[in-house]
Design an enzyme around this catalytic site. Sequence first.
Site, short mmCIF file in Angstrom:
data_model
loop_
_atom_site.label_atom_id
_atom_site.label_comp_id
_atom_site.label_asym_id
_atom_site.label_seq_id
_atom_site.Cartn_x
_atom_site.Cartn_y
_atom_site.Cartn_z
N LYS A 1 -4.45 11.63 -1.47
CA LYS A 1 -5.10 10.73 -0.52
C LYS A 1 -4.02 9.92 0.18
CE LYS A 1 -8.37 6.97 -0.08
NZ LYS A 1 -9.48 6.26 -0.71
N ARG B 1 -14.39 1.68 6.40
CA ARG B 1 -14.24 0.31 5.89
C ARG B 1 -15.26 -0.62 6.54
NH1 ARG B 1 -7.56 0.38 5.66
NH2 ARG B 1 -7.45 2.03 4.10
N LYS C 1 -2.69 -0.21 2.14
CA LYS C 1 -2.83 0.41 0.83
C LYS C 1 -1.65 1.32 0.52
CE LYS C 1 -7.90 0.03 0.93
NZ LYS C 1 -9.19 0.65 0.55
N GLU D 1 0.96 15.31 -7.35
CA GLU D 1 -0.28 14.58 -7.65
C GLU D 1 -1.37 15.54 -8.16
OE1 GLU D 1 -1.20 11.51 -7.76
OE2 GLU D 1 0.17 10.33 -6.52
N LYS E 1 -7.22 14.36 1.52
CA LYS E 1 -7.88 13.41 2.40
C LYS E 1 -6.86 12.60 3.18
CE LYS E 1 -10.59 9.26 2.06
NZ LYS E 1 -11.17 8.28 1.18
N SER F 1 -14.00 9.30 8.14
CA SER F 1 -14.78 8.61 9.16
C SER F 1 -14.10 8.64 10.53
CB SER F 1 -15.03 7.17 8.72
OG SER F 1 -13.80 6.50 8.45
N TYR G 1 -19.42 13.69 7.49
CA TYR G 1 -20.60 12.94 7.96
C TYR G 1 -21.44 13.81 8.90
CZ TYR G 1 -17.82 9.21 5.99
OH TYR G 1 -17.08 8.46 5.12
C1 PBG Z 1 -12.23 3.92 -0.97
C2 PBG Z 1 -12.44 5.01 -0.01
C3 PBG Z 1 -12.03 5.06 1.33
C4 PBG Z 1 -12.57 6.21 1.85
C5 PBG Z 1 -13.25 6.87 0.83
N1 PBG Z 1 -13.14 6.11 -0.33
C6 PBG Z 1 -11.32 4.06 2.17
C7 PBG Z 1 -9.99 3.60 1.82
O1 PBG Z 1 -9.28 4.20 1.00
O2 PBG Z 1 -9.62 2.57 2.37
C8 PBG Z 1 -12.45 6.62 3.29
C9 PBG Z 1 -13.45 7.62 3.75
C10 PBG Z 1 -13.60 7.71 5.24
O3 PBG Z 1 -12.82 7.14 6.02
O4 PBG Z 1 -14.56 8.38 5.64
N2 PBG Z 1 -11.26 3.99 -1.89
#
Ligand code: PBG
Length: 331
Positions: A201, A211, A224, A240, A255, A281, A320
């Site tokens: 990720k 968010r 993050k 990982e 991701k 998203s 989505y």
């Molecule tokens: C939370 C999480 C996130 C997403 C899925 N789980 C956001 C982040 O890491 O800040 C993002 C999914 C998306 O953007 O559709 N840990």
Amino acid sequence: MNRHYPNTRLRRTRATTWSRAMVRETVLTPADLIWPLFVTEGEGVEDPVASLPGVSRWSVNGIAKRAKEAVDLGIPCIALFPNTQADKRSDDGAEALNPDNLMCRAIKAVKDACGDDVGVLTDVALDPYTSHGQDGLVDASGYVTNDDTVAVLVDQALNQAEAGADIVAPSDMMDGRVHAIRMALEMGNHPNVQIMAYSAKYASALYGPFRDAVGSGGRLVGDKKTYQMDAANGDEALAEVALDIAEGADSVMVKPGLAYLDIIWRVKQRFDVPVYAYQVSGEYALIEAGAAAGVGDRDALLMEKLVAFKRAGCSGVLTYHAPLAAKLLGG
Ligand code: PBG
């Protein structure tokens, strides 16, 4: 093999619809789709997410209806994300451990409505519950601590499993959390609850609309990058994945999706577990914005991207666009 024109004309098999169907190498079906859904408090609420046109937050009863829709469309799994009310958020994200929290009520409603006709995947991370929007516990210097966070994530995953979650998906990127969660599930009498690890990720600019949807964006201080991966790294993603498999992951995720197809491909070539992509998203919003700006036909844009994930080696895609894609696929 030495191929020469005109013995070989690669356009021959492309000439007709039936022939293109015969030689198609990759086939997308509704069973390849996982549908992420946002849950909100209230009764009969549908609350559109402004930055994700066409996506809404649904109250618990609406989530159960969406789950039935998934079953009707042939979508095998839904992923749930809660928009936790401000007064239930705290520095330690304790609401994540409440057996009656929004998430657990949604899981139960889906299982009551659909039983095993649909899988419920739940996110393990604290960001929907913390007042600061980080995925874990933050120390005095602002650093997201690893081992203390893992201890809480274990309890969060168990809480979700007790409510009926079928797949827990740690999205937090703490070290060692898959092993800790796997042991807790074994000892907690949940041997068949799967772990889909968000293994690779990345700290991405594409998570903004998500968010907004869970209500953590406006709260987030900083970024993050001390736990999510650097977009420049590929070998590290394989490290990982190797660790998460060794620790007990049943499947792994990359991701975001499209910008990381090379990672998906490398993971698939090297490891023998199912690989999933999260088309996040921001990717959804870019397709919608592109279509609205006249870049191309929305349905064609989204199907081209979804089939690319399959071609790269994915067993499935969180998107989505899942209900629309399933309809386009005739589900
Ligand atoms: C939370 C999480 C996130 C997403 C899925 N789980 C956001 C982040 O890491 O800040 C993002 C999914 C998306 O953007 O559709 N840990």
